[in-house]
Enzyme design. Structure first.
Site, PDB file in Angstrom:
ATOM      1  CE  LYS A  13      -2.012  -0.926   3.868  1.00 60.16           C
ATOM      2  NZ  LYS A  13      -1.281  -2.490   4.479  1.00 60.16           N
ATOM      3  NE  ARG A  88      -4.622  -1.215  10.194  1.00 63.88           N
ATOM      4  CZ  ARG A  88      -3.598  -0.596   9.333  1.00 63.88           C
ATOM      5  NH1 ARG A  88      -3.608   0.480   8.840  1.00 63.88           N
ATOM      6  NH2 ARG A  88      -2.431  -1.427   9.325  1.00 63.88           N
ATOM      7  NE  ARG A 127       8.001  -2.128   6.205  1.00 59.53           N
ATOM      8  CZ  ARG A 127       6.597  -2.063   6.326  1.00 59.53           C
ATOM      9  NH1 ARG A 127       5.915  -1.500   5.365  1.00 59.53           N
ATOM     10  NH2 ARG A 127       6.163  -2.435   7.685  1.00 59.53           N
ATOM     11  NE  ARG A 161       6.178   0.193   9.967  1.00 60.39           N
ATOM     12  CZ  ARG A 161       4.721   0.118   9.455  1.00 60.39           C
ATOM     13  NH1 ARG A 161       4.654   0.527   8.425  1.00 60.39           N
ATOM     14  NH2 ARG A 161       3.924  -0.695   9.934  1.00 60.39           N
ATOM     15  NE  ARG A 172       2.187  -4.479  11.171  1.00 60.64           N
ATOM     16  CZ  ARG A 172       3.235  -4.314  10.753  1.00 60.64           C
ATOM     17  NH1 ARG A 172       4.440  -4.552  11.309  1.00 60.64           N
ATOM     18  NH2 ARG A 172       3.178  -3.680   9.459  1.00 60.64           N
TER      19      ARG A 172
HETATM   20  P1  AP5 Z   1       4.924  -1.637   1.992  1.00 64.17           P
HETATM   21  O1  AP5 Z   1       4.370  -0.834   0.649  1.00 64.17           O
HETATM   22  O2  AP5 Z   1       5.678  -0.809   2.907  1.00 64.17           O
HETATM   23  O3  AP5 Z   1       3.498  -2.233   2.341  1.00 64.17           O
HETATM   24  P2  AP5 Z   1       2.149  -1.586   3.258  1.00 64.17           P
HETATM   25  O4  AP5 Z   1       1.160  -2.370   2.679  1.00 64.17           O
HETATM   26  O5  AP5 Z   1       2.363  -0.439   3.239  1.00 64.17           O
HETATM   27  O6  AP5 Z   1       2.489  -2.272   4.644  1.00 64.17           O
HETATM   28  P3  AP5 Z   1       2.680  -1.786   6.092  1.00 64.17           P
HETATM   29  O7  AP5 Z   1       3.177  -2.656   6.867  1.00 64.17           O
HETATM   30  O8  AP5 Z   1       3.255  -0.523   6.319  1.00 64.17           O
HETATM   31  O9  AP5 Z   1       1.091  -1.841   6.591  1.00 64.17           O
HETATM   32  P4  AP5 Z   1       0.493  -1.812   7.801  1.00 64.17           P
HETATM   33  O10 AP5 Z   1      -0.978  -1.761   7.502  1.00 64.17           O
HETATM   34  O11 AP5 Z   1       1.039  -3.015   8.702  1.00 64.17           O
HETATM   35  O12 AP5 Z   1       1.121  -0.708   8.618  1.00 64.17           O
HETATM   36  P5  AP5 Z   1       0.476   0.895   8.849  1.00 64.17           P
HETATM   37  O13 AP5 Z   1       1.747   1.882   8.851  1.00 64.17           O
HETATM   38  O14 AP5 Z   1      -0.736   1.025   7.914  1.00 64.17           O
HETATM   39  O15 AP5 Z   1       5.716  -3.047   1.339  1.00 64.17           O
HETATM   40  C1  AP5 Z   1       6.226  -3.936   2.205  1.00 64.17           C
HETATM   41  C2  AP5 Z   1       7.939  -4.119   1.717  1.00 64.17           C
HETATM   42  O16 AP5 Z   1       7.427  -5.114   0.598  1.00 64.17           O
HETATM   43  C3  AP5 Z   1       8.778  -3.004   1.233  1.00 64.17           C
HETATM   44  O17 AP5 Z   1       9.883  -3.344   1.806  1.00 64.17           O
HETATM   45  C4  AP5 Z   1       8.541  -2.986  -0.217  1.00 64.17           C
HETATM   46  O18 AP5 Z   1       9.565  -2.475  -0.748  1.00 64.17           O
HETATM   47  C5  AP5 Z   1       8.292  -4.454  -0.499  1.00 64.17           C
HETATM   48  N1  AP5 Z   1       7.302  -4.579  -1.544  1.00 64.17           N
HETATM   49  C6  AP5 Z   1       6.102  -3.737  -1.716  1.00 64.17           C
HETATM   50  N2  AP5 Z   1       5.598  -4.234  -2.991  1.00 64.17           N
HETATM   51  C7  AP5 Z   1       6.246  -5.277  -3.367  1.00 64.17           C
HETATM   52  C8  AP5 Z   1       6.130  -6.168  -4.494  1.00 64.17           C
HETATM   53  N3  AP5 Z   1       5.066  -5.819  -5.441  1.00 64.17           N
HETATM   54  N4  AP5 Z   1       7.005  -7.238  -4.912  1.00 64.17           N
HETATM   55  C9  AP5 Z   1       8.053  -7.351  -3.963  1.00 64.17           C
HETATM   56  N5  AP5 Z   1       8.390  -6.323  -2.773  1.00 64.17           N
HETATM   57  C10 AP5 Z   1       7.455  -5.339  -2.500  1.00 64.17           C
HETATM   58  O19 AP5 Z   1       0.000   0.665  10.595  1.00 64.17           O
HETATM   59  C11 AP5 Z   1       1.001   0.315  11.381  1.00 64.17           C
HETATM   60  C12 AP5 Z   1       0.261   0.313  12.959  1.00 64.17           C
HETATM   61  O20 AP5 Z   1      -0.353   1.760  13.045  1.00 64.17           O
HETATM   62  C13 AP5 Z   1      -0.870  -0.641  12.810  1.00 64.17           C
HETATM   63  O21 AP5 Z   1      -0.331  -1.905  13.345  1.00 64.17           O
HETATM   64  C14 AP5 Z   1      -1.766  -0.127  13.838  1.00 64.17           C
HETATM   65  O22 AP5 Z   1      -1.345  -0.026  15.057  1.00 64.17           O
HETATM   66  C15 AP5 Z   1      -1.887   1.451  13.551  1.00 64.17           C
HETATM   67  N6  AP5 Z   1      -2.573   1.830  12.510  1.00 64.17           N
HETATM   68  C16 AP5 Z   1      -2.395   2.508  11.564  1.00 64.17           C
HETATM   69  N7  AP5 Z   1      -3.636   2.718  10.966  1.00 64.17           N
HETATM   70  C17 AP5 Z   1      -4.611   2.583  11.522  1.00 64.17           C
HETATM   71  C18 AP5 Z   1      -6.021   2.593  11.542  1.00 64.17           C
HETATM   72  N8  AP5 Z   1      -6.620   3.020  10.631  1.00 64.17           N
HETATM   73  N9  AP5 Z   1      -6.691   2.057  12.506  1.00 64.17           N
HETATM   74  C19 AP5 Z   1      -6.264   1.423  13.708  1.00 64.17           C
HETATM   75  N10 AP5 Z   1      -4.951   1.480  14.082  1.00 64.17           N
HETATM   76  C20 AP5 Z   1      -4.089   2.016  12.902  1.00 64.17           C
END
Ligand code: AP5
Ligand code: ZN
Length: 216
Positions: A13, A88, A127, A161, A172
């Site tokens: 994402k 979410r 990552r 992270r 997660r």
């Molecule tokens: P990346 O693009 O970083 O993946 P992502 O989908 O953004 O994953 P996240 O881990 O950031 O999502 P998340 O939902 O857990 O975290 P968030 O910050 O929202 O890609 C991952 C890796 O793979 C990278 O190294 C990339 O280079 C590689 N890659 C990408 N695409 C690829 C491909 N096609 N092929 C090969 N490699 C690839 O949330 C973190 C925390 O915040 C949550 O756990 C929660 O505690 C809190 N939080 C955030 N939002 C909310 C909400 N709305 N409600 C409640 N709590 C929340």
């Protein structure tokens, strides 16, 4: 054009949202980034959220919807936005609908990045990002062009992270399955859901999303 990118942790994402921001001038709205900024600033929200995020649990709907609502008041979102990590929960999807109606905005697409869960642990534990400009990398799938030097800003410092360890990632993923996947039927019923193969190489996923945005 206003879209939601939906998919489990590691689906890509953030990677795809940054590309759309650079290529189309859309604004990336990542609630994860907003929360990490609050944690770094040691604000009241950050102090409440830190332990929850480190455990891989979801921060309360009230807190997250509050920070998103404030962000949606900035004029730049009128250029079009990409929601990355929100909504979410079903309650967040309902709040989003109310917020967008109040602010005179609407959603065009909900794009689900479809991925194989087995690949996600590997993606997330490999990552890292630039400590200076935040550009994201991966040990195998997206290394800096010059070893040890950020492609964008030239910094030699990188960071990981705290929630990117295997145990937290498993939690997660469980949270995603239990609380986030159930919002898909809500958007299916409105005819908004499109799908892209998130297992394809990064550039191909980008092409698939661009095709959806261009009406394909
Ligand atoms: P990346 O693009 O970083 O993946 P992502 O989908 O953004 O994953 P996240 O881990 O950031 O999502 P998340 O939902 O857990 O975290 P968030 O910050 O929202 O890609 C991952 C890796 O793979 C990278 O190294 C990339 O280079 C590689 N890659 C990408 N695409 C690829 C491909 N096609 N092929 C090969 N490699 C690839 O949330 C973190 C925390 O915040 C949550 O756990 C929660 O505690 C809190 N939080 C955030 N939002 C909310 C909400 N709305 N409600 C409640 N709590 C929340
Ligand atoms: Zn950098």
């Amino acid at each position: 054009m206003n879209i939601i990118l939906l998919g489990p942790p590691g689906a890509g994402k953030g990677t795809q949202a940054s590309r759309l921001e650079a290529e189309r001038g859309m604004v990336q709205l990542s609630t994860g980034d907003m929360l990490r900024a609050a944690v770094a600033a040691k604000s009241e929200v950050g102090l409440k959220a830190k332990a929850v995020m480190d455990a891989g649990d979801l921060v309360s709907d009230e807190i997250v919807t509050g920070i998103l609502s404030e962000r949606l008041d900035h004029d730049d979102v009128r250029k079009g936005f990409i929601l990355d990590g929100y909504p979410r929960t079903v309650a967040q999807a309902e709040s989003l609908e109310r917020l967008l109606t109040q602010k005179g905005m609407a959603l065009d697409h909900v794009i689900e990045l479809v991925v194989d869960e087995d690949a996600l642990i590997d993606r997330i534990t490999g990552r890292f990002s630039c400590a200076s400009c935040g550009t994201g990398y991966h040990e195998r799938y997206k290394r800096p062009l010059v070893e040890g030097v950020c492609d964008v800003c030239g910094s030699r410092e990188f960071k990981r992270r705290p929630d990117d360890n295997e145990e937290t990632v498993r939690n997660r993923l469980a949270e995603y399955r239990a609380k986030t996947a159930p919002i898909l039927p809500h958007y299916e019923a409105k005819g908004l859901v499109r799908r892209a193969d998130g297992m394809a190489p990064i550039a191909e996923v980008n092409d698939a999303i661009e095709a959806i945005l261009d009406g394909g």
